[in-house]
Design a protein around this motif. Structure first.
Motif, PDB file in Angstrom:
ATOM      1  N   ILE A 146     -13.117  15.174 -49.341  1.00  0.00           N
ATOM      2  CA  ILE A 146     -12.779  14.155 -50.352  1.00  0.00           C
ATOM      3  C   ILE A 146     -14.078  13.467 -50.767  1.00  0.00           C
ATOM      4  O   ILE A 146     -14.742  12.833 -49.953  1.00  0.00           O
ATOM      5  CB  ILE A 146     -11.789  13.102 -49.810  1.00  0.00           C
ATOM      6  CG1 ILE A 146     -10.497  13.764 -49.325  1.00  0.00           C
ATOM      7  CG2 ILE A 146     -11.483  12.058 -50.893  1.00  0.00           C
ATOM      8  CD1 ILE A 146      -9.525  12.797 -48.665  1.00  0.00           C
ATOM      9  N   THR A 200     -16.073  11.020 -53.743  1.00  0.00           N
ATOM     10  CA  THR A 200     -16.047  10.139 -54.906  1.00  0.00           C
ATOM     11  C   THR A 200     -17.400  10.214 -55.594  1.00  0.00           C
ATOM     12  O   THR A 200     -18.443  10.037 -54.954  1.00  0.00           O
ATOM     13  CB  THR A 200     -15.756   8.680 -54.499  1.00  0.00           C
ATOM     14  OG1 THR A 200     -14.473   8.627 -53.869  1.00  0.00           O
ATOM     15  CG2 THR A 200     -15.755   7.771 -55.718  1.00  0.00           C
ATOM     16  N   THR A 213      -5.748  11.592 -49.759  1.00  0.00           N
ATOM     17  CA  THR A 213      -5.458  11.544 -48.324  1.00  0.00           C
ATOM     18  C   THR A 213      -4.215  12.364 -47.997  1.00  0.00           C
ATOM     19  O   THR A 213      -4.180  13.102 -47.009  1.00  0.00           O
ATOM     20  CB  THR A 213      -5.252  10.082 -47.855  1.00  0.00           C
ATOM     21  OG1 THR A 213      -6.430   9.328 -48.159  1.00  0.00           O
ATOM     22  CG2 THR A 213      -4.984  10.016 -46.361  1.00  0.00           C
ATOM     23  N   SER A 270     -10.479  10.009 -43.811  1.00  0.00           N
ATOM     24  CA  SER A 270     -10.279   9.579 -45.193  1.00  0.00           C
ATOM     25  C   SER A 270     -10.346   8.060 -45.302  1.00  0.00           C
ATOM     26  O   SER A 270     -10.959   7.509 -46.223  1.00  0.00           O
ATOM     27  CB  SER A 270      -8.929  10.088 -45.702  1.00  0.00           C
ATOM     28  OG  SER A 270      -8.688   9.642 -47.016  1.00  0.00           O
ATOM     29  N   LYS A 271      -9.720   7.378 -44.345  1.00  0.00           N
ATOM     30  CA  LYS A 271      -9.704   5.918 -44.351  1.00  0.00           C
ATOM     31  C   LYS A 271     -11.101   5.340 -44.244  1.00  0.00           C
ATOM     32  O   LYS A 271     -11.416   4.298 -44.831  1.00  0.00           O
ATOM     33  CB  LYS A 271      -8.831   5.408 -43.207  1.00  0.00           C
ATOM     34  CG  LYS A 271      -8.658   3.906 -43.186  1.00  0.00           C
ATOM     35  CD  LYS A 271      -7.729   3.459 -42.062  1.00  0.00           C
ATOM     36  CE  LYS A 271      -7.559   1.946 -42.057  1.00  0.00           C
ATOM     37  NZ  LYS A 271      -6.646   1.509 -40.957  1.00  0.00           N
ATOM     38  N   SER A 301      -7.022   7.637 -54.152  1.00  0.00           N
ATOM     39  CA  SER A 301      -7.427   7.760 -52.750  1.00  0.00           C
ATOM     40  C   SER A 301      -6.249   8.139 -51.858  1.00  0.00           C
ATOM     41  O   SER A 301      -6.381   8.994 -50.965  1.00  0.00           O
ATOM     42  CB  SER A 301      -8.037   6.432 -52.287  1.00  0.00           C
ATOM     43  OG  SER A 301      -8.412   6.504 -50.924  1.00  0.00           O
ATOM     44  N   LYS A 361      -7.766   3.856 -58.818  1.00  0.00           N
ATOM     45  CA  LYS A 361      -8.608   4.412 -57.758  1.00  0.00           C
ATOM     46  C   LYS A 361      -7.895   4.377 -56.413  1.00  0.00           C
ATOM     47  O   LYS A 361      -8.031   5.299 -55.601  1.00  0.00           O
ATOM     48  CB  LYS A 361      -9.928   3.646 -57.683  1.00  0.00           C
ATOM     49  CG  LYS A 361     -10.973   4.314 -56.787  1.00  0.00           C
ATOM     50  CD  LYS A 361     -12.305   3.608 -56.856  1.00  0.00           C
ATOM     51  CE  LYS A 361     -13.322   4.256 -55.917  1.00  0.00           C
ATOM     52  NZ  LYS A 361     -14.635   3.549 -55.956  1.00  0.00           N
ATOM     53  N   THR A 362      -7.103   3.332 -56.168  1.00  0.00           N
ATOM     54  CA  THR A 362      -6.347   3.233 -54.918  1.00  0.00           C
ATOM     55  C   THR A 362      -5.336   4.364 -54.810  1.00  0.00           C
ATOM     56  O   THR A 362      -5.217   5.015 -53.762  1.00  0.00           O
ATOM     57  CB  THR A 362      -5.621   1.868 -54.830  1.00  0.00           C
ATOM     58  OG1 THR A 362      -6.590   0.822 -54.858  1.00  0.00           O
ATOM     59  CG2 THR A 362      -4.815   1.775 -53.551  1.00  0.00           C
ATOM     60  N   ASN A 413     -13.728   6.745 -45.390  1.00  0.00           N
ATOM     61  CA  ASN A 413     -14.531   7.369 -46.454  1.00  0.00           C
ATOM     62  C   ASN A 413     -15.526   8.383 -45.899  1.00  0.00           C
ATOM     63  O   ASN A 413     -16.663   8.484 -46.355  1.00  0.00           O
ATOM     64  CB  ASN A 413     -15.285   6.290 -47.252  1.00  0.00           C
ATOM     65  CG  ASN A 413     -14.358   5.351 -47.973  1.00  0.00           C
ATOM     66  OD1 ASN A 413     -13.369   5.759 -48.571  1.00  0.00           O
ATOM     67  ND2 ASN A 413     -14.664   4.057 -47.910  1.00  0.00           N
TER      68      ASN A 413
END
Length: 336
Positions: free
Chosen positions: A77, A79, A48, A69-70, A44, A40-41, A72
């Motif tokens: 983007i 999830t 980004t 993005s950082k 992400s 998941k990291t 969320n």
């Protein structure tokens, strides 16, 4: 974060970087690997990078897109969250409606679906419709512990990216840098991580996991008792710690492995639980090498049965009784 900050996974990172550099980003990826390995990291960071205004392989980290993005909070983007047990068809249908709306701020629109194997068959079939006719700007990233749990039609339309477990030495180096205060515990914690960096962090930072080592040693000493009932009395400990039974069993395997090295090599050079050398030597003096080998075989068998959803209490009772019989020379197994 940047790709360069990821520990290990060089093959994965290089592949994703090349896809960005060569403008060959696929519409669908499946990230497969153990829980806690970093899927998941990486997803992400990839998302980004794809939306970063610098249009470089590494996200710049300072543009408005990276900042959103950082936090969320990037509109392009998303999830996909499940309802706790599974990802139903309604969730995917909402995704299906949303993905055909053009990106708000970027050239790409990215959807990350953690634990995609929890999608129902109906949900996967609904997702398949997107895979068959993806918008040019759309990127789907599915993560899973086992890609074979997804429909073959999904697999055939996505790029499978396998995350590998980290070498033991790599985990140990990381732990020694991040948790220098743990000192002699580091080796055993690194081995207990199973090569998964997320698990290594969880174990090293959790008092419960570290206390578990001491507690399990006390439980193990019950095997030396002359009474079989003393062994069965510890069943409550295993019932109370069912949520970390895999970790407990892994520790038991390391413990008896250490005893075998002490007995056979008469050396501590390869002992993992070196901070418990006193208890190890005490136990090794009272049990034969054959018994230790057979107990390891018993634990491996029980570990497999529990993973296959066998009766938990019965499995643990069987492990304790058979291990006690081996210690006292009453076992019928012969593993060597």
């Amino acid at each position: 974060m940047h790709f360069k900050e990821i520990i290990g996974q060089r093959t994965v990172i290089k592949s994703l970087e090349n896809s960005i550099r060569n403008h060959m980003v696929s519409h669908a990826y499946i990230f497969e690997g153990p829980e806690g390995i970093g899927k998941k990291t990486v997803a992400s960071i990839f998302a980004t990078a794809l939306t970063c205004k610098s249009l470089q392989v590494q996200p710049c980290g300072v543009c408005t897109s990276c900042i959103k993005s950082k936090s969320n909070n990037h509109p392009d983007i998303k999830t996909i969250e499940d309802n706790g047990n599974h990802i139903g068809v309604d969730i995917v249908r909402e995704l299906q409606k949303d993905i055909y709306i053009k990106p708000y701020e970027s050239n790409k629109k990215i959807y990350i679906i953690p634990r995609a194997d929890r999608m129902t068959v109906q949900a996967q079939n609904s997702l398949l419709k997107i895979f068959e006719e993806p918008p040019e700007y759309g990127v789907m990233i599915l993560t899973t512990v086992n890609a074979s749990l997804l429909l073959s039609t999904i697999l055939s339309r996505a790029i499978l990216v396998r995350f590998r477990i980290h070498p033991y030495e790599e985990i140990e180096t990381f732990l020694r840098k991040e948790y220098p205060e743990l000192k002699e515990e580091i080796s055993s914690l690194a081995m207990l991580s199973g090569g998964v960096i997320g698990r290594a962090k969880a174990i090293a930072s959790s008092e419960e996991f570290r206390d578990m080592r001491q507690e399990v040693v006390e439980v193990i000493t019950r095997l030396l008792s002359d009474s079989e009932w003393d062994v069965l009395n510890v069943i409550n400990y295993f019932n109370d710690h069912k949520h970390i039974i895999e970790l407990i069993l892994d520790f038991l395997l390391l413990w008896f492995r250490d005893i075998l090295f002490i007995k056979e090599l008469h050396s501590e050079s390869m002992v993992i639980n070196i901070d418990m050398r006193g208890k190890l030597h005490e136990f090794s003096r009272k049990v034969s090498s054959r018994a230790v080998c057979n107990i390891i075989d018993i634990i491996l068998d029980i570990k497999k049965k529990i993973s296959m959803n066998a009766n938990y209490t019965l499995a643990i009772e069987t492990m304790l009784i058979k291990s006690w019989e081996e210690v006292h020379g009453k076992g019928s197994r012969c593993a060597i």
